[in-house]
Design a protein around this motif. Structure first.
Motif, PDB file in Angstrom:
ATOM      1  N   UNK A   6       0.986  -0.806   0.008  1.00 53.95           N
ATOM      2  CA  UNK A   6       0.451   0.309  -0.170  1.00 53.95           C
ATOM      3  C   UNK A   6       1.105   1.010  -0.342  1.00 53.95           C
ATOM      4  N   UNK A   7       2.315   1.153   0.636  1.00 47.78           N
ATOM      5  CA  UNK A   7       2.741   2.635   0.455  1.00 47.78           C
ATOM      6  C   UNK A   7       4.352   1.759   0.626  1.00 47.78           C
ATOM      7  N   UNK A  17      11.358   0.559   2.091  1.00 48.82           N
ATOM      8  CA  UNK A  17      10.696   0.041   3.367  1.00 48.82           C
ATOM      9  C   UNK A  17       9.184  -0.523   2.445  1.00 48.82           C
ATOM     10  N   UNK A  18       8.300  -1.431   3.005  1.00 51.95           N
ATOM     11  CA  UNK A  18       6.909  -1.090   2.621  1.00 51.95           C
ATOM     12  C   UNK A  18       6.218  -1.585   3.253  1.00 51.95           C
ATOM     13  N   UNK A  19       5.100  -1.045   3.041  1.00 50.50           N
ATOM     14  CA  UNK A  19       4.152  -0.949   4.087  1.00 50.50           C
ATOM     15  C   UNK A  19       2.583  -2.206   2.903  1.00 50.50           C
ATOM     16  N   UNK A  27      11.412  -3.272   6.221  1.00 48.64           N
ATOM     17  CA  UNK A  27      12.483  -3.320   5.442  1.00 48.64           C
ATOM     18  C   UNK A  27      13.615  -4.523   4.307  1.00 48.64           C
ATOM     19  N   UNK A  28      12.973  -4.236   2.996  1.00 50.59           N
ATOM     20  CA  UNK A  28      13.868  -5.667   2.307  1.00 50.59           C
ATOM     21  C   UNK A  28      15.108  -4.694   1.300  1.00 50.59           C
ATOM     22  N   UNK A  29      15.726  -5.764   1.093  1.00 50.97           N
ATOM     23  CA  UNK A  29      16.665  -6.060   0.689  1.00 50.97           C
ATOM     24  C   UNK A  29      16.836  -6.494  -0.780  1.00 50.97           C
ATOM     25  N   UNK A  76      13.653  -9.560   6.572  1.00 55.97           N
ATOM     26  CA  UNK A  76      13.840  -7.869   7.294  1.00 55.97           C
ATOM     27  C   UNK A  76      14.869  -8.156   7.010  1.00 55.97           C
ATOM     28  N   UNK A  77      15.369  -6.460   6.607  1.00 53.62           N
ATOM     29  CA  UNK A  77      16.722  -6.175   5.812  1.00 53.62           C
ATOM     30  C   UNK A  77      17.390  -5.355   7.119  1.00 53.62           C
TER      31      UNK A  77
END
Length: 77
Positions: A6-7, A17-19, A27-29, A76-77
């Protein structure tokens, strides 16, 4: 319920960073996920930074995207 981004916001390097619609934020790398011809342009950080949230995931102007389920499954990064 379908998983949706969504964001999203750029963090640094290849990290975003993902919502998600299930209230998860992470946060994903994506550095090691950029494999294949469509992802080659994303190895350029200036290009990588120019993503948008479209069709419930992140997408780049060349049409490259990741399934939201894949993004949610990343550590999670």
């Amino acid at each position: 319920m379908f998983t949706e981004v969504v964001k999203a916001e750029y963090v640094d390097g290849y990290r975003i960073r993902l919502w998600f619609n299930n209230q998860v934020t992470k946060v994903v790398d994506l550095r090691t996920s950029l494999k294949g011809k469509v992802f080659e342009p994303l190895k350029n950080l200036n290009f990588f930074k120019r993503f948008t949230v479209k069709y419930n995931t992140i997408e780049w102007e060349n049409g490259a995207d990741f399934a939201p389920e894949y993004l949610l499954s990343l550590p999670e990064a």
